[in-house]
Design a protein around this motif. Structure first.
Motif, PDB file in Angstrom:
ATOM      1  N   LEU A   1      36.337  40.485  36.651  1.00  7.31           N
ATOM      2  CA  LEU A   1      37.792  40.476  36.594  1.00  7.31           C
ATOM      3  C   LEU A   1      38.259  39.025  36.530  1.00  7.31           C
ATOM      4  N   THR A   2      39.135  38.722  35.565  1.00  6.49           N
ATOM      5  CA  THR A   2      39.665  37.371  35.388  1.00  6.49           C
ATOM      6  C   THR A   2      41.185  37.421  35.448  1.00  6.49           C
ATOM      7  N   TYR A   3      41.757  36.524  36.220  1.00 12.11           N
ATOM      8  CA  TYR A   3      43.219  36.400  36.257  1.00 12.11           C
ATOM      9  C   TYR A   3      43.577  34.951  36.542  1.00 12.11           C
ATOM     10  N   LYS A   4      44.826  34.616  36.282  1.00 16.46           N
ATOM     11  CA  LYS A   4      45.313  33.271  36.535  1.00 16.46           C
ATOM     12  C   LYS A   4      46.280  33.285  37.708  1.00 16.46           C
ATOM     13  N   THR A   5      46.208  32.260  38.539  1.00 14.63           N
ATOM     14  CA  THR A   5      47.092  32.145  39.684  1.00 14.63           C
ATOM     15  C   THR A   5      47.380  30.677  39.939  1.00 14.63           C
ATOM     16  N   ILE A   6      48.191  30.419  40.943  1.00 21.76           N
ATOM     17  CA  ILE A   6      48.522  29.046  41.326  1.00 21.76           C
ATOM     18  C   ILE A   6      47.872  28.750  42.669  1.00 21.76           C
ATOM     19  N   VAL A   7      46.940  27.820  42.681  1.00 26.24           N
ATOM     20  CA  VAL A   7      46.343  27.339  43.931  1.00 26.24           C
ATOM     21  C   VAL A   7      46.514  25.826  43.924  1.00 26.24           C
ATOM     22  N   GLY A   8      47.750  25.377  44.130  1.00 34.63           N
ATOM     23  CA  GLY A   8      48.070  23.961  43.965  1.00 34.63           C
ATOM     24  C   GLY A   8      48.334  23.651  42.504  1.00 34.63           C
ATOM     25  N   ILE A   9      47.441  24.112  41.638  1.00 38.93           N
ATOM     26  CA  ILE A   9      47.582  23.990  40.185  1.00 38.93           C
ATOM     27  C   ILE A   9      47.257  25.349  39.568  1.00 38.93           C
ATOM     28  N   PRO A  10      47.694  25.601  38.328  1.00 41.87           N
ATOM     29  CA  PRO A  10      47.283  26.858  37.674  1.00 41.87           C
ATOM     30  C   PRO A  10      45.761  26.889  37.516  1.00 41.87           C
ATOM     31  N   VAL A  11      45.160  28.006  37.879  1.00 43.12           N
ATOM     32  CA  VAL A  11      43.701  28.093  37.803  1.00 43.12           C
ATOM     33  C   VAL A  11      43.290  29.517  37.447  1.00 43.12           C
ATOM     34  N   LYS A  12      42.217  29.620  36.674  1.00 44.18           N
ATOM     35  CA  LYS A  12      41.638  30.914  36.334  1.00 44.18           C
ATOM     36  C   LYS A  12      40.616  31.284  37.405  1.00 44.18           C
ATOM     37  N   ILE A  13      40.686  32.494  37.898  1.00 40.26           N
ATOM     38  CA  ILE A  13      39.765  32.957  38.938  1.00 40.26           C
ATOM     39  C   ILE A  13      38.987  34.160  38.424  1.00 40.26           C
ATOM     40  N   ASN A  14      37.665  34.112  38.593  1.00 42.07           N
ATOM     41  CA  ASN A  14      36.790  35.223  38.242  1.00 42.07           C
ATOM     42  C   ASN A  14      36.178  35.815  39.504  1.00 42.07           C
ATOM     43  N   THR A  15      36.148  37.135  39.568  1.00 43.73           N
ATOM     44  CA  THR A  15      35.392  37.835  40.603  1.00 43.73           C
ATOM     45  C   THR A  15      34.514  38.865  39.900  1.00 43.73           C
ATOM     46  N   TRP A  16      33.442  39.307  40.571  1.00 39.50           N
ATOM     47  CA  TRP A  16      32.440  40.135  39.897  1.00 39.50           C
ATOM     48  C   TRP A  16      32.138  41.404  40.695  1.00 39.50           C
ATOM     49  N   TYR A  17      31.589  42.378  39.969  1.00 37.53           N
ATOM     50  CA  TYR A  17      31.237  43.680  40.529  1.00 37.53           C
ATOM     51  C   TYR A  17      29.854  44.033  39.996  1.00 37.53           C
ATOM     52  N   VAL A  18      28.898  44.137  40.911  1.00 34.85           N
ATOM     53  CA  VAL A  18      27.502  44.324  40.522  1.00 34.85           C
ATOM     54  C   VAL A  18      27.060  45.737  40.879  1.00 34.85           C
ATOM     55  N   LEU A  19      26.619  46.479  39.872  1.00 38.81           N
ATOM     56  CA  LEU A  19      26.183  47.854  40.072  1.00 38.81           C
ATOM     57  C   LEU A  19      24.719  47.889  40.498  1.00 38.81           C
ATOM     58  N   ASP A  20      24.445  48.763  41.464  1.00 32.94           N
ATOM     59  CA  ASP A  20      23.080  48.993  41.932  1.00 32.94           C
ATOM     60  C   ASP A  20      22.939  50.495  42.151  1.00 32.94           C
ATOM     61  N   GLY A  21      22.585  51.213  41.078  1.00 36.08           N
ATOM     62  CA  GLY A  21      22.647  52.664  41.135  1.00 36.08           C
ATOM     63  C   GLY A  21      24.099  53.085  41.270  1.00 36.08           C
ATOM     64  N   GLU A  22      24.403  53.888  42.312  1.00 36.84           N
ATOM     65  CA  GLU A  22      25.784  54.313  42.556  1.00 36.84           C
ATOM     66  C   GLU A  22      26.576  53.273  43.351  1.00 36.84           C
ATOM     67  N   ASN A  23      25.877  52.310  43.938  1.00 36.43           N
ATOM     68  CA  ASN A  23      26.536  51.324  44.792  1.00 36.43           C
ATOM     69  C   ASN A  23      27.128  50.176  43.983  1.00 36.43           C
ATOM     70  N   VAL A  24      28.184  49.569  44.543  1.00 33.15           N
ATOM     71  CA  VAL A  24      28.837  48.421  43.915  1.00 33.15           C
ATOM     72  C   VAL A  24      29.000  47.311  44.949  1.00 33.15           C
ATOM     73  N   HIS A  25      28.542  46.127  44.576  1.00 35.58           N
ATOM     74  CA  HIS A  25      28.726  44.936  45.416  1.00 35.58           C
ATOM     75  C   HIS A  25      29.802  44.057  44.795  1.00 35.58           C
ATOM     76  N   ILE A  26      30.758  43.629  45.611  1.00 37.89           N
ATOM     77  CA  ILE A  26      31.826  42.733  45.171  1.00 37.89           C
ATOM     78  C   ILE A  26      31.379  41.303  45.438  1.00 37.89           C
ATOM     79  N   ILE A  27      31.430  40.456  44.419  1.00 44.36           N
ATOM     80  CA  ILE A  27      31.086  39.049  44.590  1.00 44.36           C
ATOM     81  C   ILE A  27      32.381  38.237  44.579  1.00 44.36           C
ATOM     82  N   ASP A  28      32.752  37.703  45.740  1.00 40.13           N
ATOM     83  CA  ASP A  28      34.015  36.986  45.967  1.00 40.13           C
ATOM     84  C   ASP A  28      35.204  37.935  45.784  1.00 40.13           C
ATOM     85  N   THR A  29      36.293  37.608  46.474  1.00 39.03           N
ATOM     86  CA  THR A  29      37.440  38.525  46.453  1.00 39.03           C
ATOM     87  C   THR A  29      38.689  37.907  45.853  1.00 39.03           C
ATOM     88  N   GLY A  30      38.662  36.606  45.559  1.00 40.71           N
ATOM     89  CA  GLY A  30      39.850  36.003  44.982  1.00 40.71           C
ATOM     90  C   GLY A  30      41.042  36.079  45.911  1.00 40.71           C
TER      91      GLY A  30
END
Length: 219
Positions: free
Chosen positions: A13-42
């Protein structure tokens, strides 16, 4: 906002926000069978979107942090409260996330909303993950990256900023030790991933010149 599949088991997932300056933030979702791990939450403002994404992909299993800076952890409380899943970070990083001490380059302790709720990535936890975990200190003392071996994708947090063809260092004012961070980047030549996906920027296809050029310019 953009939601894409970057490999067989990984979505971004990619979105833009303001963290002092405009910045693009990516977070990830990793599938492991039926399970999903979230990498960073933004950021918290996008946590509800993440909640819907992870539920649509499978059974939420855990939140895995690259490090504890605001733009990587701000949504963690909302997701943990709504999903009732554990949050993990490297044992060197957890004292900063849990509010026990400030980062070396900051006067104040972090306010993460998940103080004393983040567990250390023990060997037993890592063995159960579909990812290898590498300590890459410099940006923060306990910064880590995650490598999905089957897909050969490397999720690098703030080890680098990136565009489609090159790597760049993270923002200096938020980095504890830039020299150490640059040295940590050499790990990409050991792993040789097909894709390098950073928290801020575009995905980069690995080649053997990426790190030497980065090191030469920024060291």
């Amino acid at each position: 906002m953009e939601f894409v599949q970057i490999s067989s088991h990984i979505y971004k997932l990619t979105y833009k926000t303001i963290v002092g300056i405009p910045v693009k933030i990516n977070t990830w979702y990793v599938l492991d069978g039926e399970n999903v791990h979230i990498i960073d939450t933004g950021m918290k403002a996008y946590a509800h979107t993440q909640l819907n994404i992870v539920k649509s992909l499978g059974i939420p299993k855990s939140i895995l942090l690259t490090h504890g800076h605001l733009d990587h952890i701000n949504g963690a409380k909302y997701l943990r409260d709504n999903l009732n899943i554990p949050i993990y970070a490297h044992e060197i990083e957890t004292p900063f996330i849990n509010g026990e001490k400030p980062y070396p380059n900051k006067a104040e302790k972090e306010t993460t909303g998940v103080e004393h709720q983040v567990e250390s990535l023990s060997d037993n936890i890592i063995k159960k993950l579909p990812l290898d975990v590498y300590l890459t200190p410099g940006h923060t003392p306990g910064h880590v990256i995650y490598h999905h071996k089957d897909d050969n994708v490397l999720l690098t947090g703030d080890l680098f900023f990136s565009n489609a063809e090159s790597l760049h260092p993270p923002i200096r004012k938020f980095t504890v030790d830039m020299g150490e961070n640059i040295n940590s980047g050499r790990i990409i030549d050991e792993i040789k991933p097909s894709i390098i996906s950073s928290s801020h920027g575009e995905d980069v296809k690995y080649n053997c010149d990426l790190y030497p050029i980065y090191k030469f310019i920024y060291e």
